[in-house]
Design a protein around this motif. Sequence first.
Motif, mmCIF file in Angstrom:
data_model
loop_
_atom_site.group_PDB
_atom_site.id
_atom_site.type_symbol
_atom_site.label_atom_id
_atom_site.label_comp_id
_atom_site.label_asym_id
_atom_site.label_seq_id
_atom_site.Cartn_x
_atom_site.Cartn_y
_atom_site.Cartn_z
ATOM 1 N N ASP A 135 0.838 -1.187 0.000
ATOM 2 C CA ASP A 135 0.000 0.000 0.000
ATOM 3 C C ASP A 135 0.879 1.245 0.000
ATOM 4 O O ASP A 135 2.033 1.211 0.458
ATOM 5 N N ASP A 136 0.341 2.345 -0.490
ATOM 6 C CA ASP A 136 1.134 3.570 -0.607
ATOM 7 C C ASP A 136 1.644 4.072 0.739
ATOM 8 O O ASP A 136 2.701 4.709 0.803
ATOM 9 N N ASP A 137 0.896 3.790 1.823
ATOM 10 C CA ASP A 137 1.281 4.340 3.123
ATOM 11 C C ASP A 137 2.194 3.416 3.927
ATOM 12 O O ASP A 137 2.534 3.714 5.067
ATOM 13 N N GLU A 138 2.615 2.302 3.346
ATOM 14 C CA GLU A 138 3.519 1.397 4.056
ATOM 15 C C GLU A 138 4.954 1.894 3.912
ATOM 16 O O GLU A 138 5.482 1.958 2.801
#
Length: 318
Positions: A135-138
């Motif tokens: 995911d982009d926020d990982e």
Amino acid sequence: MSSEAGTTGQAAGRTPFRTAVVPAAGMGTRFLPATKTVPKELLPVVDTPGIELVAGEAADGGATRLVIVTSPGKDGVVAHFVEDLVLESKLEASGKLKLLEKVRVAPSLLEVQSVIQHEPLGLGHAVSCAEQLLDDDEDVVAVLLPDDLVLPRGVLDVMARVRAKRGGSVLCAIEVPHEQVSAYGVFDTEIVPDAVNPNVLKVNGMVEKPKAEDAPSNYAAAGRYLLDRAIFDALRRIEPGTGGELQLTDAIALLIAEGHPVHVVVHRGSRHDLGNPGGYLRAAVDFALERDDYGPALREWLNERLSDDWAPQLTTYE
């Protein structure tokens, strides 16, 4: 209490990492001919496949998703984590509830996804294949090598606390006899002055399989990595080595050279190498000895088998 030695990440109400990557694309050549049809990662340690033990460790550490990097034709590794409702209904109907409980463990551990490494281009390349599923926020990913069983569980928690306090990437090491260092990737380390936990060291570099006289320490890599997402950019920038392979250690070295903090946690428990038959056998015996159903009889047999007066009992047929 220091954040490097305090409560676990889960107990503190936080998830230190979401995704755990397990590179499982190898052919398992050291286990041929068994691995002609059965992936090495599914060989049972007593009665549980090694990859299920590693997945359980990842789940205990806080992961909610397991990304298995496979090669073409190794669908069985991922299939192990899929519910088999036909098998479950047969076990339930026949009253084999303990077996039913066992087969339900793997599918319930965490979400499992897979990505295919189409060519054997090294561990670094295998890890890079998983980037597309994040995911982009990982901002961090765990990597667990399925050949390594690190016992007891819990080192991922310590590694997560070290990252929370010091940032960057955190690796796991074991201390090996000096004469054995040439079989491992070996860390060049230094003491962290303010570390409460003496097993937390700063990493200045890493040497792959050095001669004993050239080794910077006897701290060897133990197949557990908590990597900042910057690792993927580093993997894109390193040069391929022998055979066109991208090595994870080269990418870590690049990050260190650029000032990225890298620390190591020295694990003082045990570690089994499931990647070769000798280590696999030791792991199976170790696990069996700890079990109530197999341990007592096995221990008795081993004591008899290893005694000085043991002799094989041969039966002759006339």
